[in-house]
Design a protein around this motif. Structure first.
Motif, short mmCIF file in Angstrom:
data_model
loop_
_atom_site.label_atom_id
_atom_site.label_comp_id
_atom_site.label_asym_id
_atom_site.label_seq_id
_atom_site.Cartn_x
_atom_site.Cartn_y
_atom_site.Cartn_z
N CYS A 142 0.82 -1.22 0.00
CA CYS A 142 0.00 0.00 0.00
C CYS A 142 0.85 1.27 0.00
O CYS A 142 0.48 2.28 -0.59
CB CYS A 142 -0.92 0.02 1.22
N LYS A 143 1.97 1.24 0.72
CA LYS A 143 2.89 2.38 0.81
C LYS A 143 2.17 3.68 1.20
O LYS A 143 2.21 4.67 0.47
CB LYS A 143 3.63 2.56 -0.52
N PRO A 144 1.51 3.69 2.35
CA PRO A 144 0.76 4.90 2.74
C PRO A 144 1.67 6.07 3.07
O PRO A 144 2.77 5.89 3.60
CB PRO A 144 -0.01 4.43 3.98
N ASP A 148 -2.85 10.35 3.74
CA ASP A 148 -3.62 9.47 2.87
C ASP A 148 -4.87 8.99 3.59
O ASP A 148 -4.91 8.88 4.83
CB ASP A 148 -2.80 8.26 2.45
N VAL A 150 -7.01 5.66 4.04
CA VAL A 150 -6.79 4.21 3.93
C VAL A 150 -8.06 3.48 4.35
O VAL A 150 -8.67 3.81 5.37
CB VAL A 150 -5.61 3.77 4.82
N CYS A 172 -2.15 8.47 8.68
CA CYS A 172 -3.24 8.38 7.72
C CYS A 172 -4.61 8.48 8.39
O CYS A 172 -4.75 8.21 9.58
CB CYS A 172 -3.17 7.04 6.96
N ASN A 217 -7.00 6.47 -1.05
CA ASN A 217 -5.63 6.36 -1.59
C ASN A 217 -5.07 4.96 -1.47
O ASN A 217 -4.37 4.48 -2.38
CB ASN A 217 -4.70 7.33 -0.86
N CYS A 218 -5.33 4.30 -0.34
CA CYS A 218 -4.78 2.96 -0.08
C CYS A 218 -5.89 2.04 0.40
O CYS A 218 -6.72 2.42 1.22
CB CYS A 218 -3.69 3.02 0.99
N ARG A 240 -3.45 2.70 -4.45
CA ARG A 240 -2.75 1.41 -4.31
C ARG A 240 -3.60 0.46 -3.47
O ARG A 240 -4.08 0.84 -2.41
CB ARG A 240 -1.39 1.59 -3.62
#
Length: 337
Positions: A142-144, A148, A150, A172, A217-218, A240
């Motif tokens: 996911c690379k938050p 972001d 999530v 996040c 975003n994630c 992602r």
């Protein structure tokens, strides 16, 4: 020379795993276990055994009638001819649903990490394979980034609850999707997630629009199916998604899936990165990940809840509970003190 032996109990498949898992899929058997050790071997007894959703598709793909159910356990070394694992030490043993194990292949054993004040059973949960799965899926797939939004499905389960807390610790906004009001309260009030959606009673699309108006975003998914499709359709450009599991589909025929095909249009239109992952790819990073997880625990940013069944005979019942939606956090089975 006469060999010495003892009785071991183990759970095996009574029939091939197809469709919804039931108690009829399991059979308790007894085995004569030779206890005369060779150099390098150890004899272990189970203390705690883990049950996890991945065991369902694994059983269907890899096991046949009479095969033992596989799992990781915390075990106590009873006898040892291996100085790395002395008698009376606790180890993590990937040896399955069995009470006693004579271990010759040392790749199936790991030394129990330092647990501090954390209950040792958490070495099967947030400080074990569960935590490794959540950490690697969230941070590496996911690379938050701070700020972001999530979304985590099955956010009240073992992996999802840890993944959500890791995202929160990364700065996040975290939205958890669960199957009960109790789980929704737990992940927001106790775990600090920002919002919760009950997929059984809430309008998923309306709630996602309300809680993530600028898109997701994630996405860390443990469920699959229509629920995952709904979240993917609410993702932002360049989002992602880490696909960890698909518990809603585990009883389906993998070659004839019943759900999920409608998401492809959203994946293309929003230029999403959607990656399935297997935690085994990150086993070599275990020491680094464990330290990161342990630091989150000591900083008060990671906590867990356990549902503990007592008795080796309870393993199938505990396993089936995973698919009934009633558990909060991680399920483990305590075999003995």
């Amino acid at each position: 020379m006469t060999s010495t032996s003892t009785k071991c109990q183990k759970w095996v498949l009574a029939k091939t795993m197809k469709g919804a898992a039931t108690l009829s899929h399991f059979r308790l058997e007894e085995e004569d276990l030779i206890t005369d050790l060779q150099d390098g071997e150890v004899l272990c007894e189970a203390v705690y055994i883990s049950v996890d959703p991945y065991m369902r598709p694994y059983a269907e793909r890899c096991l046949t009638e009479g095969s033992m159910m596989m799992a990781e356990q915390i075990a106590r070394v009873l006898q040892s001819k291996n100085p790395q694992f002395p008698a009376e030490s606790l180890v993590l043993a990937n040896v399955g649903w069995r009470t006693l194990t004579r271990v010759s292949d040392m790749t199936s054993l790991r030394q129990l990490p330092v647990m501090g004040d954390v209950p040792v059973s958490n070495a099967l949960g947030m400080l074990g394979l569960t935590g490794l799965t959540a950490y690697c899926g969230m941070t590496h797939v996911c690379k938050p980034k701070s700020g972001d939004t999530v979304v985590v499905t099955s956010a009240g389960g073992a992996v999802g609850s840890v993944a959500g807390q890791i995202a929160k610790a990364s700065g996040c906004k975290v939205i958890g999707i669960c199957g009960s009001d109790d789980k929704c309260r737990w992940i927001t009030q106790d775990l600090g997630m920002d919002a919760a959606i009950n997929y059984k009673t809430d309008d998923i699309n309306a709630k996602l629009q309300e809680t993530a108006p600028d898109g997701v975003n994630c996405f860390f998914d443990n469920v699959g199916g229509d629920l995952a499709g709904a979240v993917i359709c609410h993702m932002s450009i360049g989002g992602r998604a880490a696909l960890c599991g698909a518990i809603s589909l585990y009883s389906d025929d993998i070659h004839h899936p019943s759900q999920g095909l409608s998401i492809f249009r959203a994946i293309v239109a929003k230029q999403l990165t959607v990656q399935g992952f297997n935690v085994l790819n990150w086993f070599s990073s275990w020491d680094v990940v464990y330290r990161a997880l342990y630091d989150l625990v000591t900083e008060g940013k990671l906590r867990s809840k356990e549902v503990i069944y007592e008795g080796f005979d309870k393993l199938p019942e505990a396993f089936l509970k995973l698919f009934q939606g009633g558990n909060l956090g991680k399920i483990v089975v305590k075999i003995q003190n």
